[in-house]
Enzyme design. Sequence first.
Site, PDB file in Angstrom:
ATOM      1  N   ASP A   1       0.871  -1.174   0.000  1.00 55.67           N
ATOM      2  CA  ASP A   1       0.000   0.000   0.000  1.00 55.67           C
ATOM      3  C   ASP A   1       0.914   1.232   0.000  1.00 55.67           C
ATOM      4  O   ASP A   1       2.114   1.139   0.282  1.00 55.67           O
ATOM      5  CB  ASP A   1      -0.944  -0.004   1.212  1.00 55.67           C
ATOM      6  CG  ASP A   1      -2.140   0.925   0.974  1.00 55.67           C
ATOM      7  OD1 ASP A   1      -2.078   1.769   0.060  1.00 55.67           O
ATOM      8  OD2 ASP A   1      -3.135   0.819   1.710  1.00 55.67           O
TER       9      ASP A   1
HETATM   10  C1  BGC Z   1      -4.971   3.351   0.003  1.00 57.34           C
HETATM   11  C2  BGC Z   1      -5.079   2.374  -1.161  1.00 57.34           C
HETATM   12  C3  BGC Z   1      -4.935   3.122  -2.459  1.00 57.34           C
HETATM   13  C4  BGC Z   1      -3.616   3.867  -2.466  1.00 57.34           C
HETATM   14  C5  BGC Z   1      -3.371   4.662  -3.733  1.00 57.34           C
HETATM   15  C6  BGC Z   1      -3.716   4.181  -0.090  1.00 57.34           C
HETATM   16  O1  BGC Z   1      -3.706   5.183   0.876  1.00 57.34           O
HETATM   17  O2  BGC Z   1      -4.992   2.652   1.221  1.00 57.34           O
HETATM   18  O3  BGC Z   1      -6.303   1.694  -1.102  1.00 57.34           O
HETATM   19  O4  BGC Z   1      -5.034   2.232  -3.526  1.00 57.34           O
HETATM   20  O5  BGC Z   1      -3.598   4.773  -1.368  1.00 57.34           O
HETATM   21  O6  BGC Z   1      -4.224   5.750  -3.808  1.00 57.34           O
END
Ligand code: BGC
Length: 752
Positions: free
Chosen positions: A229
Amino acid sequence: MDIERTLAALTLPEKAALLSGKNNWYTAAINRLDIPALMMTDGPSGLRKQDSSAGANDINAAVTAITYPAAALNASTWNQPLLRQLGEHLGEEARAEQVSLLLGPGVNLKRSPLGGRNFEYFSEDPLVAGKLGSAYVQGVQSKHVGVSVKHFAANNRENQRFTASSDMSQRTLRELYLRTFEIIIKAALPATVMTSYNKINGTLNSQNQRLLRRILRDEWGFHGAVMSDWGAVADHPAALRAGLDLEMPGKGQASVDEIIHAVETGELDEGTLNKSVRHLLHVVDNWLPAPKPGKYDHVAHHQFARKLADDGIVLLKNHQQELPLTPDHAGKVVVIGELADHPRYQGAGSSHVNPSDLVTPLAALKKSGLSADYYPGYRIDQSETDDSLVQTALKAAKTADHVIIFAGYPASAESEGFDKSSLMLPENQTDLIGSLSKVNAHTTVVLQNGSAVEMPWIQNIAAVVETYLAGEAVGEATWDVITGAVNPSGHLAETFPLKLTDTPMSPTFGQDPHHEYYSEGIFMGYRYYDTHEMHVLFPFGHGLSYTSFEYTNLAIDQNERGATVTFDVTNTGDYAGQAVPQLYVANHASHAPMPTKELRAFTKIMVEPGKTEPVTLKLERRDFSWWCERNHRWQADSGDYEIMIGESSRDMRLQTKLTMDFKNSPAPVTSETYLSTIIQDPELLKIFKETIIAPQANGDNSGNPFVDTDENGESLALQDRMFLNMPLRAVIALGTPAKLINNFIFVANQRR
Ligand code: BGC
């Protein structure tokens, strides 16, 4: 791409660059070797492709895209074919925008209704989330766009999500929080998996070797790439050692340098690095973007967003058939609530989409055929009551035949990044609903919210329609259901408790900044409320229809591998409608603590009035199994079980007992298992090829008899009678490393 040749040609800095995301949305390109960059964008409910003119951190500056309902509503459809179609629509849109990877679906379980991101997740039940998630992934990937199934795993709270540890027993982890991922990985072969920020039992997920290698790859057979993530990597070399492949986004040259340094100092073995590069090259090769931007039919896709919302909206209460309000017979209708004019139709955070064509309930009212006057009644950005708005609304409501009040949360109250602290709607709305119910008995509440809410006013309200966050066609879909143009068929994929303090984790949820204690264990959601026979506001699986269904003719055909359950569903009302038969199993055979029942299969079927449709649901051995911590494996016990068919976890229509005999279950694989046994069992043979032949063929160990194949690609050794009469431990003497044999034994026993 010839992966092995490309791998051999890459320099260490190039390998390091490939494993460190170039920026928020791209992997690195290596032009010298024609390795293109892949673009990824957020989903899961619509594309959030960064507008080229926007700053990297302006997360809401995205190109316009169809905004589909949030997962909370999609899950309420319980409709796997429809979720596949959602995936296909998203896949087409992603392809048109030259996106290679869609960052979704989000499949974590809704453990507490306070979870800030519940709107983005499917269910409190791993089967519902697993089946619907699989259908979504299959749909997207059928359009040559890969997905990233997120957030792996046990990411069930938002506060301190970067550091908190989800502490739970292995049984809880396996049966609930990993189960959804297991179903999706095995059924839908996702391109990538995204690790979550949190820890599990003290180990950061992005550095958890057991999770990323042992379970994900060895046990479940995952072949894609594992990405982090955004910002989840704390120690890059440690993450690579544990099985992470791609850090997202990379930290620029710093990320590249730390990998180079780790390899040069021996902290990171280059063989381990190569494995990750191989995974990434496969992803690049499999999910190349469309060569040029394309088009899709925005109008048709908007109509699909409407159809999806139509299928998911849940009619929670309908006292004396308050609904439908058919335009010809509705009389004087009054619509109240600013959310009718400024709806909540999507969640906030990384899933935020710039809608193509938002149709508000107020805008859609005219086309619905209903005529109604509108009064705001409250301001959505305030929680204090505005007396003059209230008095005007009450005055109109007094003389109306029907009142419809739109209620829900402001966007600022429900978002990724923080948890809620209450399940109550804003005070001004709660008070207004109470007042309206006193002046007009024909009051319907339409809810726009991300997850379960308390309803202190429920007794005096005629009808409640749960629209969750219904996407850009929110207006059209809401009236479709209220007017009866669509017969509601949504069912809750989560329990609505009477009050927050009824939830099993309410004393501890989010309290400790460093730990989240899953002390309720497997007794989460309906598994808790039903086992303790607690009153709930609306049970898991609940959803009303304008027609009624009768269930008859339950029959079971069983053997030692599982059971086939058949029954009939008859539409006994006047409307065509979709039923959602849910199959629960009660385990009376095992000595381990068990919930009173667990959902093991479901479907959705259309039944015309007066007609009967047959239903067949299959149960496999795993549906009777539980995770035995002592033996580290799934265990199915012989003995008595009960099969129940219902329309919710509290509304059983058919039930019967059956006695299962799992005595003929396959013997565990050991070092003494003969190759002849393996070759006779297709499942074992598949695992043997995956875990013993493939790694050796990939060059981990050459000169081994299993690697030589005939013209059909079948191993020659596995056709040789002399070899077939050898147990696994003797295969080591033929040159196969003991670690591969041990791995095969482990994986085979886990999967059987
Ligand atoms: C989120 C993800 C997301 C990523 C990119 C993160 O903060 O938890 O679900 O895909 O950001 O935006």
